[in-house]
Structure formats: C-alpha cells, structure tokens
Design an enzyme around this catalytic site. Structure first.
Site, PDB file in Angstrom:
ATOM      1  N   CYS A 167       0.899  -1.208   0.054  1.00  0.00           N
ATOM      2  CA  CYS A 167       0.123   0.136   0.146  1.00  0.00           C
ATOM      3  C   CYS A 167       0.913   1.209  -0.001  1.00  0.00           C
ATOM      4  CB  CYS A 167      -0.908  -0.087   1.271  1.00  0.00           C
ATOM      5  SG  CYS A 167      -1.894  -1.626   1.506  1.00  0.00           S
ATOM      6  N   ALA A 168       1.835   1.255  -0.862  1.00  0.00           N
ATOM      7  CA  ALA A 168       2.820   2.211  -0.762  1.00  0.00           C
ATOM      8  C   ALA A 168       2.577   3.553  -1.363  1.00  0.00           C
ATOM      9  CB  ALA A 168       4.022   1.913  -1.956  1.00  0.00           C
TER      10      ALA A 168
ATOM     11  N   PRO B  79       1.125   7.541  -1.057  1.00  0.00           N
ATOM     12  CA  PRO B  79       1.675   8.246  -1.985  1.00  0.00           C
ATOM     13  C   PRO B  79       3.308   8.089  -2.186  1.00  0.00           C
ATOM     14  CG  PRO B  79       1.089   9.317  -0.206  1.00  0.00           C
ATOM     15  CD  PRO B  79       0.476   8.175   0.083  1.00  0.00           C
TER      16      PRO B  79
ATOM     17  N   GLY C 218       5.941   8.272   0.276  1.00  0.00           N
ATOM     18  CA  GLY C 218       6.889   8.800   1.112  1.00  0.00           C
ATOM     19  C   GLY C 218       7.768   8.141   2.005  1.00  0.00           C
ATOM     20  N   LYS C 219       7.361   6.828   2.102  1.00  0.00           N
ATOM     21  CA  LYS C 219       8.061   5.741   3.011  1.00  0.00           C
ATOM     22  C   LYS C 219       8.921   4.992   2.054  1.00  0.00           C
ATOM     23  CE  LYS C 219       4.555   5.466   6.646  1.00  0.00           C
ATOM     24  NZ  LYS C 219       3.945   6.549   6.130  1.00  0.00           N
TER      25      LYS C 219
ATOM     26  N   ASP D   5       1.277  -1.270  -4.886  1.00  0.00           N
ATOM     27  CA  ASP D   5      -0.010  -0.338  -4.569  1.00  0.00           C
ATOM     28  C   ASP D   5      -1.032  -0.780  -5.575  1.00  0.00           C
ATOM     29  OD1 ASP D   5      -0.780   1.942  -2.652  1.00  0.00           O
ATOM     30  OD2 ASP D   5      -2.047   2.205  -4.621  1.00  0.00           O
TER      31      ASP D   5
ATOM     32  N   ASP E 203       1.601   0.178   5.586  1.00  0.00           N
ATOM     33  CA  ASP E 203       0.724   1.533   6.040  1.00  0.00           C
ATOM     34  C   ASP E 203      -0.671   1.175   5.461  1.00  0.00           C
ATOM     35  OD1 ASP E 203      -0.272   4.049   6.476  1.00  0.00           O
ATOM     36  OD2 ASP E 203       1.345   5.074   5.383  1.00  0.00           O
TER      37      ASP E 203
ATOM     38  N   CYS F 293      -2.625   6.034   9.861  1.00  0.00           N
ATOM     39  CA  CYS F 293      -2.798   7.394  10.305  1.00  0.00           C
ATOM     40  C   CYS F 293      -4.127   7.705  10.835  1.00  0.00           C
ATOM     41  CB  CYS F 293      -2.567   8.472   8.891  1.00  0.00           C
ATOM     42  SG  CYS F 293      -3.576   8.046   7.598  1.00  0.00           S
TER      43      CYS F 293
END
Length: 452
Positions: free
Chosen positions: A269-270, A272, A274-275, A290, A331, A384
């Site tokens: 689930c990469a 947008p 950032g990670k 993703d 994530d 989040c």
C-alpha cells in the site's frame, strides 16, 4: 496576480489615448479581483459539502489555473471547511433563514477571508460578482452583498475569540472514549490551527543547511518544518530532489523500522510513496506495491526526481505472493482521522461508514504480510488513524492470533519523545503532541518480529 502596467496606473491620459480592448479589460479586471481562484474554491467546497467528495489538488475544478491560483483556491476552500462552524456563528444574526448550500458556501468563504484580514471592500465586490456568475446563486447576489457589508468590521482578533469547531459526533465519541474529553479538546485546537509544511530531506543532504536555505526549522526527528506560505515546487532544492513532502509523524515509522543497507523490503500500500523514498534513501532494496497505477506513477515521478530507485508493482496486496522479505512496511488503508488538520474536508465528506470494513481489511493485511516475511523478519504496521481499533488493538489481536510473533521493543533514541510511547508498545502520536512546534499527524506504529 498580475499587476497593471505602470503607465496605466499613474498616467490616465495615456490610458485614454490607447484604450484596451473590451475582452482584455474584462480579463484584467477579473484577474485583479481574483475571481478565478475564488470560483474554484467555491466549487471545491460544494464538492465536499454537497457531494461528499474529498479535496484533491488534481481535481478538474483546478484545471487551467496557474500554480499560485490553485494553491490559493485549495487554501481558501480548506479554511472554509475547517472554520465552517465559526463562520456560521458569525453569519447567523444576519440571516433570517439558512440559505441554500451554494449561497451559504459563498458567505462562509467570504467570512473566512474577512477573518484572515483581507481588505473588506475587495472581498465583498469579488464574492458578489462570483455569486452573479452562476444560475444557482445569481438570485442571492443581493443577500450576499447585504450580509457581507455587515461583516466588514470582522477582525482576526474577533475571530480567534469564537469557540473552536468540534469534531462530528461519529468521530468525537470514540475519540473521547479512547483519549478523554480534555485530550480531544486539545486535538480540536490543533485541527483549527491547521498544519505547517513538513519535508523529509534526502539522507545525503545537510538538513541544517537546507533548512536555512528554504526558511525552515529542523525538528528533533530530522524532518524540516516550513511554517509560512510556500509553493513546494518553487522551494530551492525541490527540482534537484533534495527533499519530499511528508508530515513529520508520517516519517517516523520507517525510522522505527531502521532498515539496513541492502535489506529487501516490501512496501505494501505504498502510495503516495513517502515511506518508499525513505526506504530507498536508507539503501534498502525496495519493492513498492499499490493497487492504484495512477498513484504509483506519482511515486515513480518522485523517485526519479530524488534520484532514488525502487521496483514499482501495481497489484492487490492480499494477492501478492513473493516471499522471503527481510521486512515488510504496511501502512494500511484506514480512516485517516489522524490527518484532519491537513484534510479538514474529511469530517465533512465522511460519516464514519466503512470503518468496520477497514478494520477487517487491516487484520487480513497483517496476517498476509506475515506470510511474506522470512523467519525472523520484521513487519512495520502503521496507520494514520486516531482510533485505537485501527492501531493498538490491531497489534494486540495479531499477537494473540500468531504464536511466536513478538513486538520489537522501542529503541533508546533521542528522536523518540517519551509522550509517544504507547502503553501496549509501539508509538502513538496525536495532533496535540508538539503543540508548541505546530502539532503533528495522528499515527500509530509498531514493529512486529516473526518467529525464527
């Protein structure tokens, strides 16, 4: 916003001898009044309040606007959604009845502009003209003019004295159960203040030097925080890929995982991304997966800009079968309730429906991710969300479902604020944390170790 030529501003005799064409005159007048970004802001607010759509920077509503106009429209729409309750309190004494949604949106947007200290005369004129340009609001042009004339004395100081907008009941109730009423009040205070711009510098970049160059400060976690108005793409170092946009809290999970150079890491689930960028910058061999090809294109674009490498795979995380990974970063899809200070549209467009289904999906993703790890491999789980059922509870239940699975202890690291340590293990951040620095997103994160 383009200024008129100096000769026209100061020499009216020259203007009379060389009159502009009617179309050019109207275009310049519209440009000076800032009608285009205001019309776009109105459309954005209506998309959220009337259609339940979220705000996106690539929405067709913003097509054709210059970058600074797009940014202005997004800021204005976001603030009108964030401050809707305050605007309604100001407007109520001047309205015999609640106007239709489109007219109310205009009044809210204009009220927010007053509260920000914009010149009252220009605000009134512009919004009256915007109202007259739509069939839905043209008949309310007189109402808009009359009400806004009564608000011309509203000051930012008056605005700040108004009660802080509260979260909708569907969200406030579970958060009070989890964190207590006083903590939720602090979270609401953080939401109304909005969010500064946080950046993650590339690992080979001198953070202090970059911060000085762009007018930012270096946070204890290594993120950069820019508190003024800024167009990201125009900041020094953006084009050269020296940083990417990422909230300070969102940058913590990869720091907690601490990937080693050469480790094989799967970022589920990469988007947008950032990670993914953090993992690649740390020297890991990263595969970013993703479901959305469009969002993965943005990940690839940022990787290229920052001169970083990762394999990009479009697919369903629950159907991905390659095994033997040193670490998996998950994530997971969630309610995103930890990001409301940056996404004030969320509590307006959403009503809490679907969270139970997300919780089920999160558990499925954890279980599947563990099958992809080699023995002794590490699973970084994060969301989040401010709702413990999407964070702390998920990890507790995973430990019960999988004998031998263990939670990695928190490292003794200077960047970890003791306030973030969750009683169940892992880290929990909230918007009211770091209040003196401008807050942070709400996140839960933990590293689980598969039995060897």
């Amino acid at each position: 916003m383009r200024s008129p030529p100096a000769c026209r501003a100061f020499h009216p005799d020259i203007r009379r001898r060389r009159p502009p064409t009617r179309s050019a005159s109207l275009a310049e007048t519209s440009d000076r009044k800032g009608l285009a970004p205001r019309r776009a802001a109105l459309a954005l607010v209506r998309d959220v309040t009337e259609r339940g759509r979220m705000l996106y920077e690539d929405t067709p509503v913003l097509a054709g606007l210059a970058p600074q106009e797009r940014a202005r429209a997004m800021r204005l729409a976001g603030e009108a959604l964030r401050q809707a309750a305050r605007a309604d309190r100001v407007l109520k004494p001047h309205l015999a009845r609640r106007p239709p949604p489109a007219a109310l949106a205009i009044l809210r947007l204009a009220t927010v502009e007053f509260a920000q200290g914009a010149a009252a005369h220009g605000v009134v004129d512009a919004w009256v003209e915007v109202a007259g340009q739509s069939q839905r609001t043209a008949s309310f042009r007189g109402l808009v003019n009359a009400v806004l004339r009564k608000l011309e004395g509203l000051t930012p100081e008056d605005w700040e004295k108004l009660p802080v907008p509260t979260l909708p009941r569907w969200l406030r109730r579970p958060l009070v159960d989890a964190w207590g009423d006083r903590a939720v009040q602090r979270i609401e205070d953080a939401h109304v203040r909005g969010a500064p711009l946080d950046l993650t510098p590339r690992s080979d970049v001198d953070a202090e030097a970059l911060a000085a160059e762009i007018g930012a400060t270096v946070l204890p976690t290594g993120s950069l925080r820019h508190t003024g108005a800024a167009q990201v793409t125009a900041l020094p170092g953006f084009a050269e890929g020296r940083f990417w946009v990422q909230d300070a809290a969102a940058a913590l999970p990869v720091r907690l995982l601490a990937p080693a150079k050469g480790e094989r890491v799967l970022d589920l689930c990469a988007a947008p991304g950032g990670k993914t960028l953090q993992l690649a910058a740390a020297g890991a061999e990263v595969t970013a997966l993703d479901l959305s090809e469009a969002r993965l294109a943005r990940v690839a674009e940022n990787l290229g800009r920052c001169d970083l490498a990762a394999q990009i795979v479009a697919g369903d995380a629950l159907r991905y079968e390659e095994r033997g990974w040193d670490a998996v970063c998950l994530d997971a899809p969630c309610s995103a309730t930890g990001t409301i200070r940056r996404h004030p549209d969320l509590p307006v467009a959403r009503d809490g429906a679907g969270i139970d289904e997300l919780i089920v999906q999160q558990a499925q993703l954890i279980d599947h991710a563990l099958t992809l790890l080699k023995p002794g491999g590490r699973l970084l789980y994060c969301t989040c969300s401010l709702i413990p059922d999407e964070g702390e509870v998920q990890v507790e239940e995973a430990l019960l479902r999988h004998p031998g699975l263990a939670m990695a202890p928190l490292p003794e690291a200077a960047w970890i604020d003791p306030e973030w340590a969750a009683p169940e293990g892992g880290l929990r951040t909230r918007p009211d944390h770091w209040s003196e620095r401008g807050g942070m997103d709400g996140f839960f994160m933990a590293v689980l170790i598969k039995a060897a």
